[in-house]
Design an enzyme around this catalytic site. Sequence first.
Site, PDB file in Angstrom:
ATOM      1  CG  PHE B  11      -2.151   0.888   1.045  1.00 56.17           C
ATOM      2  CD1 PHE B  11      -3.024   0.735  -0.032  1.00 56.17           C
ATOM      3  CD2 PHE B  11      -2.397   1.893   1.978  1.00 56.17           C
ATOM      4  CE1 PHE B  11      -4.123   1.575  -0.177  1.00 56.17           C
ATOM      5  CE2 PHE B  11      -3.499   2.740   1.839  1.00 56.17           C
ATOM      6  CZ  PHE B  11      -4.367   2.575   0.756  1.00 56.17           C
ATOM      7  CD  GLU B 152      -1.230  -1.214 -20.795  1.00 59.33           C
ATOM      8  OE1 GLU B 152      -2.011  -1.850 -21.484  1.00 59.33           O
ATOM      9  OE2 GLU B 152      -0.131  -0.817 -21.219  1.00 59.33           O
ATOM     10  CB  VAL B 155       5.818  -1.122 -20.524  1.00 61.60           C
ATOM     11  CG1 VAL B 155       6.434  -0.271 -21.625  1.00 61.60           C
ATOM     12  CG2 VAL B 155       6.606  -2.419 -20.356  1.00 61.60           C
ATOM     13  N   GLY B 209      13.222  14.015  -7.578  1.00 60.56           N
ATOM     14  CA  GLY B 209      12.662  12.710  -7.227  1.00 60.56           C
ATOM     15  C   GLY B 209      12.523  11.770  -8.404  1.00 60.56           C
ATOM     16  CD  GLU B 212      15.332   4.214  -6.802  1.00 60.45           C
ATOM     17  OE1 GLU B 212      15.815   3.628  -5.824  1.00 60.45           O
ATOM     18  OE2 GLU B 212      14.678   3.659  -7.685  1.00 60.45           O
ATOM     19  CE  LYS B 227       9.801   0.790 -17.260  1.00 60.02           C
ATOM     20  NZ  LYS B 227      10.122   2.218 -17.020  1.00 60.02           N
TER      21      LYS B 227
END
Lengths: 345, 345
Positions: B11, B152, B155, B209, B212, B227
Amino acid sequence: MKTYRLALIGFGNVGQGLAEILRDRGAELAQTVGAEFVITAVSDLLKGSVYDPQGLDAGELLTAVGRDGTLGSVVTPGSGWDALETIAQSNADVVVELSYTDLATGQPALDHIRAALAGGKHVITTNKGPIALAYPELADLAAQNGVCLGVEGTVMSGTPALRLGQELLAGAGVRRIQGILNGTTNYILTQMEGGATYAAALAEAQARGYAEADPTGDVEGVDAAGKVVILANLLMGEALTMADVRRTGISGLTAEDVAEAAAAGERWKLIGSVERENGRVQAGVQPVRLPVSHPLAGVSGATNAITYSTDLLGDVTLVGPGAGRMETGYALISDLLAIHRTTDA
Amino acid sequence: MKTYRLALIGFGNVGQGLAEILRDRGAELAQTVGAEFVITAVSDLLKGSVYDPQGLDAGELLTAVGRDGTLGSVVTPGSGWDALETIAQSNADVVVELSYTDLATGQPALDHIRAALAGGKHVITTNKGPIALAYPELADLAAQNGVCLGVEGTVMSGTPALRLGQELLAGAGVRRIQGILNGTTNYILTQMEGGATYAAALAEAQARGYAEADPTGDVEGVDAAGKVVILANLLMGEALTMADVRRTGISGLTAEDVAEAAAAGERWKLIGSVERENGRVQAGVQPVRLPVSHPLAGVSGATNAITYSTDLLGDVTLVGPGAGRMETGYALISDLLAIHRTTDA
């Protein structure tokens, strides 16, 4: 393997493109999607009409038309039916409506579609006219008869602009649609950016077969306006008519206008748009100066593009061909696959 | 009205994005598509876990997490289940797999997905790791159990890149896929075109942001390679692994390289590609100098894009967001709508 029988009403460029795809890729399609598409009837006002309930050979149809421009040399059990007879009496599950029509009355295509839907047959078409003029009525008729109405090819040919908006962006909250919906005018504007005058660019577009002898439908934005109506009615649940679209073409743009925009880092594009604001829908076609950073600004030549502005995804843009024999033929394939997905599940 | 019960495993940002969409647009969605999506379980390693077979209130979950970062204040009949218990014992029809994972092992997400599919539950996920590492195995498992596997969001976040290729371009003959699949590197390259050095552009991407603290996964093309594997395996029926992708990142590009390309009317883009040639598939990630007229050259900033090169339509390009809380949350919505289309028909 499910088999779908097709009746082609009209056998011009697009119908032949469809036949070519079925001839060359029918077996591959059958293997991939588990459905077989067989032409059983063709009815063309000039080329003649043929019917074989067991299926016509797509290659033979193309060879015949290539030889003398007609279907006269194709020997079949049945022949001579006009469009409405073909729709009523053939064994087709799907009527492929491709007859010559226009944006004023949409006829005779409109009556063909009505007859087919009322008779419980799926209809697929790449004809803008009847769909721009009567989509809400035709969609109701299809629903009442439990059949599909496929119209992917009416906007951006086989580039799946409509199904992207209708299926893949369902629930994303589409608030505005903007598009370069007419390849001819985009080609002319691109030539003008290269230094051509409007007249020279138009002549070049005519020489390449992009523009017709009377280019009004393209350059005054009528073609794009028809597509705007289709977008509004399919994707925003509206019931707009051609008269609801504010429309300005590109014939008033000069080489100076184009140069001035370029100097400011901008490009003129003929933009068709539909926008929902405060519950009201605004629809228009007009030349717009876009900053080169805009996703539609980089779309050059006869290519088309559409931007969906959504609540959840921001802008999503699809760029692809807007015309062409195989490209438009593919639109019909994608409608057939959608019928198969719907009815086979 | 069909109801789908969801168990969220994880979450964080994306799960909360999904909850926000269901809170704010659930009623509209129900009306539009005739399906209702109700969260009945949430299990998060750090925030705690809650279960109510009757349905949890999405707004209450968000408020709780907003208050103290945990689900501790949500009172429910059940609580305390870990991920696998939630998958096995909740009444969910759909497991939404969003736990923290990576491209090395894909764990623990991979085992969660296996357990859910084997238990006859649909799975939707935006986690690249397990899908890049094990899609062929997982797709088989889903098929054996008669359930859907929706990916979905792995990518281009919610931009429907996969479904465009898989559904809407089915039968068009996709021969090559090229994409700007990583927003961080595209942002860095765009900054460098504006005059920044690589180091300054990377620092700016970190400040915003996008990147990283350890930017390796982005700048060395690992994320994009994941991907590429997904695209090859989903859309071209391959069974590639990460090791099959030739990979070069952007960390070797200098301000001089970028300036030199600009002077030649070109732009550096980090392009992920899959191509089928003579029956063999070539997959790679590398910086490529594209002419500014190329459909991917104009894609700036953190935006992503993908070009499908097809036999029948030529190039079709989709441009849209590649990240973001609501954008990725929407990917899950589009997977849910696809499950509804498949199971409801």
